[in-house]
Design an enzyme around this catalytic site. Structure first.
Site, short mmCIF file in Angstrom:
data_model
loop_
_atom_site.label_atom_id
_atom_site.label_comp_id
_atom_site.label_asym_id
_atom_site.label_seq_id
_atom_site.Cartn_x
_atom_site.Cartn_y
_atom_site.Cartn_z
N HIS A 195 57.98 -22.39 52.76
CA HIS A 195 57.89 -21.15 53.56
C HIS A 195 56.68 -21.31 54.46
O HIS A 195 55.55 -21.36 53.98
CB HIS A 195 57.72 -19.97 52.60
CG HIS A 195 57.50 -18.65 53.27
ND1 HIS A 195 58.53 -17.75 53.50
CD2 HIS A 195 56.38 -18.06 53.75
CE1 HIS A 195 58.04 -16.67 54.10
NE2 HIS A 195 56.74 -16.82 54.25
N HIS A 197 54.37 -20.21 57.86
CA HIS A 197 54.03 -19.30 58.96
C HIS A 197 53.66 -20.11 60.21
O HIS A 197 53.34 -21.29 60.13
CB HIS A 197 52.92 -18.34 58.52
CG HIS A 197 53.51 -17.19 57.75
ND1 HIS A 197 53.76 -15.97 58.33
CD2 HIS A 197 53.96 -17.10 56.48
CE1 HIS A 197 54.32 -15.18 57.42
NE2 HIS A 197 54.45 -15.84 56.30
N HIS A 292 66.51 -35.32 87.51
CA HIS A 292 67.13 -34.87 86.25
C HIS A 292 68.58 -34.46 86.51
O HIS A 292 69.48 -34.82 85.77
CB HIS A 292 66.37 -33.65 85.68
CG HIS A 292 65.07 -34.01 85.05
ND1 HIS A 292 64.76 -33.71 83.75
CD2 HIS A 292 63.99 -34.66 85.55
CE1 HIS A 292 63.54 -34.15 83.47
NE2 HIS A 292 63.05 -34.72 84.56
#
Ligand code: HCA
Ligand code: CU
Length: 391
Positions: A195, A197, A292
């Site tokens: 988990h 953050h 591109h």
């Protein structure tokens, strides 16, 4: 590295509820759960039934929806909470040792027997009721490693299904995550959850490194919503895993649903999906510079590691600017069904660039210049044709 058995624990309805702007009604929670189930996440984690009567009612409601995904609820490692959670219809309970001051106690080495005793009591109770159980400790990366491993070894020995490593404050970097999970992998035989953050932007990379090191479960939330700036976003993890193994991710998840899920949750919490969001941000498949655009037109994989088609999305070639190139303009002419040869397109491209040097232009400007040039060519052709027939 075998990442094929990883599972997503989707925590929008738990960690996501801790996001500043989140207030989900019961119906909205049910809709989020349905969408996540249809997407194919393996687990959905919901707020503790101890949090409020409505939280409990919502958990019970979602547990009866008959979803394929397993329903988890997240409670403090405490018998009172565990007893409350047992009868809600959840398939499993994620217990967390939940105070940061505990970690200071860890370093004094005082409270470990106490933590282990209460963890064992709670875990054995949950298991005796036939539910899946996970044990984790807050702020794992600022805990004493020996203490952490001692506790996790003890809960593994009594048959916990999973232990969780939580980067509660987003302090860990990918290398640290890899090392901690690798070490833990050598100590426990149960599954390992991560988990993470996102305070320093590492949440996706940390989750990936956790999997590389032997973790099996990753916590996510839609758009990453959670405490402060949130946790590993569902779309970010999916993008990362797709880059690793597109076939496996296509087979596991209903990828075209991601946009609806991101948009729905964004609306509910009153934010825009960020322009640069993984997969669903509005520029995620927009190509601009001439070089591109040319390569993308020849072979999209030159500048795309994610195929927008797999997500029900399409790429966009942005042609209305000074960096544009004649290949992209030619493609636009073809879309407009204007028949121009390469030399003509190069002339129009030069006009477009000249105009774009002076002001911000739009696709309408490009189309206008193309059409104007084309119609002049036609009138020249017509005049030449008339001259030709009259001579
Ligand atoms: C929190 C708790 C938690 C729990 C994570 C977990 C965290 O502080 O809100 O159960 O693994 O980040 O530590 O979300
Ligand atoms: Cu958290």
């Amino acid at each position: 590295m075998s990442l094929d058995r990883f599972a997503i624990i989707e925590s929008t309805l738990r960690e996501g509820e801790q996001f500043a702007n989140a207030f989900f009604s019961s119906d909205q929670k049910a809709e989020i759960a349905r969408l996540l189930d249809a997407f194919g996440v393996e687990y959905i984690e919901l707020t503790s039934p101890a949090a409020s009567p409505q939280s409990r009612a919502d958990l019970e409601r979602i547990a009866t929806l008959g979803l394929k995904t397993k329903i988890l609820t997240h409670v403090r490692c405490h018998m009172d909470d565990a007893k409350l959670a047992i009868d809600t219809g959840a398939d499993g309970i994620d217990v967390v040792f939940g105070t940061s001051s505990l970690l200071r106690e860890f370093s004094h080495g005082k409270d470990i027997p106490y933590i282990i005793d209460s963890a064992i009591e709670v875990i054995e109770f949950i298991k005796s009721q036939g539910l899946e159980v996970r044990f984790s400790s807050e702020d794992s990366f600022r805990s004493d490693l020996v203490d952490l491993l001692t506790i996790y070894r003890a809960v593994d020995q009594i048959g916990v299904n999973r232990v969780g490593i939580a980067d509660t404050v987003g302090v860990a970097n990918p290398r640290q995550v890899y090392e901690l999970i690798r070490t833990l992998r050598g100590v426990v035989s149960c599954d390992i959850e991560f988990h993470g953050h996102n305070d320093t932007g590492c949440a996706v990379a940390n989750a990936f490194c956790a999997l590389e090191a032997g973790a099996t479960h990753i916590d996510t939330s839609v758009l990453g919503i959670g405490e402060r700036n949130g946790i590993t976003p569902l779309g970010g993890l999916v993008a990362r895993m797709y880059a690793h193994d597109p076939q496996a991710v296509r087979a596991k998840y209903n990828l075209p649903l991601l946009r609806e899920i991101d948009n729905y949750v964004a609306t509910l919490v009153d934010v825009d999906v960020p322009f640069n969001n993984y997969i669903t941000g509005f520029t995620a498949f927009t190509h601009k510079a001439g070089i591109h655009a040319k390569a993308i037109l020849n072979n999209p994989s030159t500048y795309e590691i994610l195929d927008p088609g797999d997500f029900g999305l399409s790429r966009y070639i942005h042609v209305a600017h000074r960096l544009t190139g004649w290949n992209a303009i030619k493609e636009r002419a073809e879309q407009l069904q204007l028949n121009l040869n390469d030399d003509d397109v190069k002339v129009v491209t030069a006009h477009i660039k000249a105009l774009a040097d002076q002001k911000r232009i739009t696709l309408d400007d490009v189309d206008f210049l193309l059409r104007e040039y084309h119609s002049k060519l036609i009138s020249v052709d017509v005049i030449e044709g008339i001259e030709h027939t009259s001579t």
